[in-house]
Design a protein around this motif. Structure first.
Motif, mmCIF file in Angstrom:
data_model
loop_
_atom_site.group_PDB
_atom_site.id
_atom_site.type_symbol
_atom_site.label_atom_id
_atom_site.label_comp_id
_atom_site.label_asym_id
_atom_site.label_seq_id
_atom_site.Cartn_x
_atom_site.Cartn_y
_atom_site.Cartn_z
ATOM 1 N N THR A 148 -35.578 8.655 77.313
ATOM 2 C CA THR A 148 -35.357 9.415 76.072
ATOM 3 C C THR A 148 -34.319 10.506 76.243
ATOM 4 O O THR A 148 -34.035 11.242 75.308
ATOM 5 C CB THR A 148 -36.647 10.116 75.588
ATOM 6 O OG1 THR A 148 -37.000 11.114 76.563
ATOM 7 C CG2 THR A 148 -37.788 9.158 75.383
ATOM 8 N N ASN A 149 -33.788 10.621 77.451
ATOM 9 C CA ASN A 149 -32.892 11.748 77.689
ATOM 10 C C ASN A 149 -31.435 11.348 77.833
ATOM 11 O O ASN A 149 -30.596 12.177 78.176
ATOM 12 C CB ASN A 149 -33.373 12.526 78.923
ATOM 13 C CG ASN A 149 -34.577 13.404 78.591
ATOM 14 O OD1 ASN A 149 -34.457 14.343 77.815
ATOM 15 N ND2 ASN A 149 -35.736 13.075 79.142
ATOM 16 N N ILE A 150 -31.145 10.094 77.561
ATOM 17 C CA ILE A 150 -29.755 9.642 77.504
ATOM 18 C C ILE A 150 -29.680 8.710 76.282
ATOM 19 O O ILE A 150 -29.213 7.582 76.339
ATOM 20 C CB ILE A 150 -29.338 8.980 78.856
ATOM 21 C CG1 ILE A 150 -27.863 8.656 78.908
ATOM 22 C CG2 ILE A 150 -30.225 7.821 79.238
ATOM 23 C CD1 ILE A 150 -26.986 9.858 79.081
ATOM 24 N N VAL B 133 -46.258 8.175 85.191
ATOM 25 C CA VAL B 133 -45.635 8.027 83.873
ATOM 26 C C VAL B 133 -45.510 9.413 83.234
ATOM 27 O O VAL B 133 -46.511 10.101 83.026
ATOM 28 C CB VAL B 133 -46.452 7.084 82.971
ATOM 29 C CG1 VAL B 133 -45.843 7.035 81.575
ATOM 30 C CG2 VAL B 133 -46.476 5.679 83.562
ATOM 31 N N ASP B 134 -44.283 9.797 82.973
ATOM 32 C CA ASP B 134 -43.999 11.093 82.358
ATOM 33 C C ASP B 134 -43.910 10.895 80.845
ATOM 34 O O ASP B 134 -42.963 10.312 80.331
ATOM 35 C CB ASP B 134 -42.676 11.626 82.933
ATOM 36 C CG ASP B 134 -42.275 12.981 82.373
ATOM 37 O OD1 ASP B 134 -42.897 13.431 81.398
ATOM 38 O OD2 ASP B 134 -41.330 13.579 82.921
ATOM 39 N N GLU B 135 -44.929 11.380 80.134
ATOM 40 C CA GLU B 135 -45.036 11.180 78.681
ATOM 41 C C GLU B 135 -44.548 12.386 77.879
ATOM 42 O O GLU B 135 -44.819 12.480 76.676
ATOM 43 C CB GLU B 135 -46.504 10.893 78.299
ATOM 44 C CG GLU B 135 -47.011 9.548 78.732
ATOM 45 C CD GLU B 135 -46.590 8.426 77.778
ATOM 46 O OE1 GLU B 135 -45.787 8.669 76.868
ATOM 47 O OE2 GLU B 135 -47.089 7.298 77.971
ATOM 48 N N THR B 136 -43.856 13.292 78.545
ATOM 49 C CA THR B 136 -43.470 14.543 77.880
ATOM 50 C C THR B 136 -42.727 14.302 76.559
ATOM 51 O O THR B 136 -42.938 15.019 75.582
ATOM 52 C CB THR B 136 -42.612 15.392 78.839
ATOM 53 O OG1 THR B 136 -43.377 15.576 80.028
ATOM 54 C CG2 THR B 136 -42.259 16.736 78.260
ATOM 55 N N HIS B 137 -41.842 13.320 76.540
ATOM 56 C CA HIS B 137 -41.137 12.989 75.292
ATOM 57 C C HIS B 137 -41.728 11.759 74.609
ATOM 58 O O HIS B 137 -41.716 11.669 73.387
ATOM 59 C CB HIS B 137 -39.656 12.691 75.581
ATOM 60 C CG HIS B 137 -38.810 13.917 75.696
ATOM 61 N ND1 HIS B 137 -37.454 13.869 75.908
ATOM 62 C CD2 HIS B 137 -39.132 15.248 75.627
ATOM 63 C CE1 HIS B 137 -36.973 15.104 75.959
ATOM 64 N NE2 HIS B 137 -37.968 15.954 75.804
ATOM 65 N N THR B 138 -42.223 10.808 75.408
ATOM 66 C CA THR B 138 -42.652 9.540 74.803
ATOM 67 C C THR B 138 -43.997 9.651 74.086
ATOM 68 O O THR B 138 -44.445 8.658 73.491
ATOM 69 C CB THR B 138 -42.683 8.412 75.860
ATOM 70 O OG1 THR B 138 -43.310 8.912 77.037
ATOM 71 C CG2 THR B 138 -41.289 7.924 76.184
ATOM 72 N N ALA C 149 -43.819 20.958 82.131
ATOM 73 C CA ALA C 149 -43.789 19.561 82.561
ATOM 74 C C ALA C 149 -43.010 19.426 83.868
ATOM 75 O O ALA C 149 -43.340 18.602 84.721
ATOM 76 C CB ALA C 149 -43.157 18.703 81.474
ATOM 77 N N THR C 150 -41.992 20.245 84.030
ATOM 78 C CA THR C 150 -41.239 20.244 85.291
ATOM 79 C C THR C 150 -42.188 20.475 86.458
ATOM 80 O O THR C 150 -42.191 19.728 87.448
ATOM 81 C CB THR C 150 -40.163 21.360 85.279
ATOM 82 O OG1 THR C 150 -39.258 21.116 84.213
ATOM 83 C CG2 THR C 150 -39.415 21.446 86.588
ATOM 84 N N ASP C 151 -42.986 21.524 86.342
ATOM 85 C CA ASP C 151 -43.929 21.841 87.426
ATOM 86 C C ASP C 151 -44.936 20.716 87.628
ATOM 87 O O ASP C 151 -45.281 20.380 88.763
ATOM 88 C CB ASP C 151 -44.683 23.138 87.097
ATOM 89 C CG ASP C 151 -44.046 24.335 87.767
ATOM 90 O OD1 ASP C 151 -43.077 24.149 88.522
ATOM 91 O OD2 ASP C 151 -44.521 25.464 87.530
ATOM 92 N N GLY D 134 -46.103 17.699 78.940
ATOM 93 C CA GLY D 134 -45.945 19.140 78.707
ATOM 94 C C GLY D 134 -45.476 19.342 77.287
ATOM 95 O O GLY D 134 -45.839 18.589 76.388
ATOM 96 N N LYS D 135 -44.645 20.353 77.097
ATOM 97 C CA LYS D 135 -44.020 20.660 75.815
ATOM 98 C C LYS D 135 -45.002 20.682 74.640
ATOM 99 O O LYS D 135 -45.787 21.606 74.530
ATOM 100 C CB LYS D 135 -42.879 19.676 75.539
ATOM 101 C CG LYS D 135 -41.741 19.768 76.562
ATOM 102 C CD LYS D 135 -40.453 19.208 76.019
ATOM 103 C CE LYS D 135 -39.374 19.097 77.073
ATOM 104 N NZ LYS D 135 -38.086 18.726 76.543
ATOM 105 N N THR D 136 -45.023 19.613 73.823
ATOM 106 C CA THR D 136 -45.665 19.725 72.508
ATOM 107 C C THR D 136 -47.172 19.976 72.554
ATOM 108 O O THR D 136 -47.721 20.541 71.609
ATOM 109 C CB THR D 136 -45.365 18.468 71.659
ATOM 110 O OG1 THR D 136 -45.824 18.707 70.345
ATOM 111 C CG2 THR D 136 -46.031 17.211 72.201
#
Ligand code: PLP
Length: 437
Positions: free
Chosen positions: A215-217, A243-248, A124-126, A270-272
Motif C-alpha cells: 500500500t505504500n507504492i 503480517v503488517d495490517e497497519t494500512h490493509t 506500528a514502527t515499534d 497501529g495508526k487508526t
C-alpha cells in the motif's frame, strides 16, 4: 504549476506567515520531516479537523482524503475517543501498570485478526521492530525477508529495495542506515514465489514481514495463489510470517488477514486503532505466545529491546477501546467501501475521457491511481512515479479544497465522507487533467 503555486500563496497568507516564523525553532520549519512533503511551497497549518474535513488557519475547509495517512481513518475527532481520553486524562495517563481496558482491547483485536495474544507499543514502527526481535530470538536466525519497495515504518531492516543487479540495498533517501542492510535483510519482488523460495531456502531467515497487499507504492494486490503460496513456503522453511495490517485494515474490520484467511504467526497494527492517539499493537498465535512466554521468563525484559515506557499506557488503552468499540466495524466498511468504489470509478471515467491509460486500484476503503497500467510489484509501481505530475495534481486539488495523501495518489474514505465529497474530487481531478492535456 507556477500559477497553482501562486494561487496557493495568495489564498494562504496565515499559513505562509506561520511557515516563515516556524523556521526559527523547528528543523526545516516543521515538527516532523515528512511535513515538508506536502504540495505547495509551505505546509498548511491546521486549525481544526472533524469527521472527513479540516479547516486551515486561513479559514478554508477541505475534504480530507488523506486522513492522517490512515491515522484518522475512523474520521477526525470521534466523540467517543475524545470523551474517553478526556476521562482518562482526569484519572491519570500513565503509571506503567495495566488498566482493565488492555484486556478488552486485546480480546477485540484477537476476534478481529484471529490471533489470540497481544501486546502494545507506541507506534506500528515499534511493533514491527519488536516482532523482528521476537522472531530472531525464537528462530536463532539473523535475517529478515521483506518485499521490494515495502514500507513498514522507520524500521532499519525494512528500508530497502532491490537494485538493478538484484542486490538488497538501502532505499533511496534512507537517512543514515545503521548497517549495510544486506547484512540484515533480503528483499524479494512482490508476487514472485520463485524469488521468495530462493530467499527463504538458504536457512538463515527468521521471518517474512509483509503487507498482504503493498500500500505504500500505490496499491499492489497479490495475484491468485500468492498469499497461500507464500504461507506454504514459510512453513516449509520454518520461517515466521508477520503480517503488517497497519494500512490493509482498509479491507475490513480484521484486515486482509481475516478476509483472506492468512493464518500468520504475528500480526502488527497501529495508526487508526488509536483514533488519532499514537498506538501500536502486535498479536501472535497461541504457539508463538507459549514459546515467547517461556523464553522471556527470567529475561531482563526492561532492557530487552522490546518495551517503551509509555507503551500500553492508560491513555493509549482508553483510546483504543473507544475506537475499536465505536468505529472500524462492519457497518462502517459497508459505507466506506462503496465510497472508494465511487472514487475509483470517477477517476477511471476521467482518465478514459482524456484517453489516458492510467490505472486506479481499490482495496476496501482505500484507492489510488498510477500513471501506468497495473503494476505487478513494487519496482514496476516505483518506475511509474512522476513527482512533477503528482505535485501538480495534488496542488490543483488542494487549491480547490481536496486533500490527497502526500507521497502517492491515495484517497481513503471515512464513514463521514459523502458521495458529494467523492464527486467533488472527480470534478476537480477532471479539471486538473483538462488543464494539462
Ligand atoms: C504498513 C505500515 N506499517 C507500519 C507503518 C509505520 O507506522 P508509524 O509511522 O505510525 O509507526 C506504516 C506507516 O506508514 C505503514 O504503512
Amino acid at each position: 504549476m507556477a500559477s497553482e503555486e501562486q494561487l496557493f500563496r495568495d489564498i494562504h497568507p496565515n499559513s505562509l506567515a506561520l511557515a516563515n516564523t516556524a523556521k526559527d525553532a523547528l528543523l526545516s520549519g516543521v515538527p516532523m520531516p515528512w511535513m515538508t512533503r506536502w504540495p505547495g511551497s509551505f505546509p498548511l497549518h491546521v486549525k481544526r479537523a472533524h469527521g472527513a474535513r479540516f479547516e486551515d488557519v486561513d479559514d478554508i475547509e477541505y475534504v480530507d482524503f488523506c486522513l492522517g495517512d490512515t491515522g484518522a481513518m475512523t474520521g477526525h475527532a470521534l466523540e467517543a475517543v475524545s470523551d474517553a481520553v478526556t476521562r482518562q486524562a482526569r484519572q491519570g495517563l500513565t503509571t506503567m501498570l495495566p488498566t482493565s481496558d488492555a484486556q478488552w482491547v486485546a480480546e477485540n483485536l484477537a476476534q478481529r485478526f484471529g490471533v489470540p495474544k497481544w501486546q502494545f507499543s507506541i507506534s506500528a514502527t515499534d511493533a514491527n521492530r519488536f516482532v523482528l526481535r521476537f522472531a530472531r530470538m525464537l528462530t536463532g536466525r539473523p535475517k529478515v525477508v521483506v518485499h521490494d519497495w515495502c514500507y513498514h515504518g522507520s524500521v532499519d531492516e525494512t528500508l530497502v529495495i532491490l537494485n538493478e543487479k538484484g542486490e538488497t540495498v538501502s532505499r533511496p533517501g534512507a537517512i543514515g542506515p545503521q548497517v549495510d542492510p544486506s547484512l540484515t535483510t533480503r528483499a524479494v519482488p512482490f508476487n514472485d514465489l520463485v524469488a521468495l523460495e530462493a530467499a527463504l531456502s538458504i536457512g538463515d531467515v527468521a521471518c517474512l514481514l509483509i503487507e498482504p497487499a503493498l500500500t505504500n507504492i500505490g496499491i499492489v494486490l497479490p495475484l491468485d495463489g500468492y498469499i497461500s503460496g507464500l504461507r506454504e513456503l514459510t512453513r516449509k522453511y520454518n520461517v515466521l510470517l508477520v503480517v503488517d495490517e497497519t494500512h490493509t485494515i482498509c479491507a475490513g474490520p480484521g484486515g486482509c488477514t481475516k478476509l483472506w484467511r492468512i493464518d500468520p504467526d504475528f500480526v502488527v497494527i497501529g495508526k487508526t486503532i488509536g483514533g488519532g492517539i499514537p498506538v501500536g499493537a502486535y498479536g501472535m498465535s497461541a504457539e508463538i505466545a507459549h514459546r515467547l512466554e517461556q523464553e522471556m521468563s527470567g529475561h531482563d525484559v526492561d532492557v530487552s529491546g522490546v518495551g517503551g515506557t509509555l507503551s500500553g499506557s492508560a491513555l493509549a488503552m482508553s483510546a483504543m477501546k473507544a475506537t475499536l468499540s465505536n468505529a472500524l466495524q462492519e457497518g462502517d466498511f459497508a459505507k466506506t467501501i462503496p465510497l472508494a468504489t465511487r472514487w475509483t470509478q470517477g477517476v477511471q471515467d476521467a482518465c478514459k475521457l482524456m484517453n489516458l491509460d492510467w490505472h486506479v486500484q481499490q482495496l476496501g476503503c482505500r484507492a489510488e491511481y498510477w500513471f501506468c497500467t497495473p503494476p505487478l510489484n513494487g519496482a514496476q509501481a516505483a518506475g511509474a512515479v512522476d513527482p512533477m505530475l503528482e505535485s501538480f495534481l495534488h496542488l490543483f486539488c488542494l487549491n480547490r479544497g481536496v486533500l490527497l495523501a502526500p507521497f502517492h495518489n491515495m484517497a481513503l474514505m471515512s464513514p463521514f465522507h459523502s458521495e458529494a465529497d467523492v464527486d467533488l474530487h472527480t470534478e476537480v481531478f477532471t479539471l486538473a487533467l483538462e488543464a494539462i492535456i
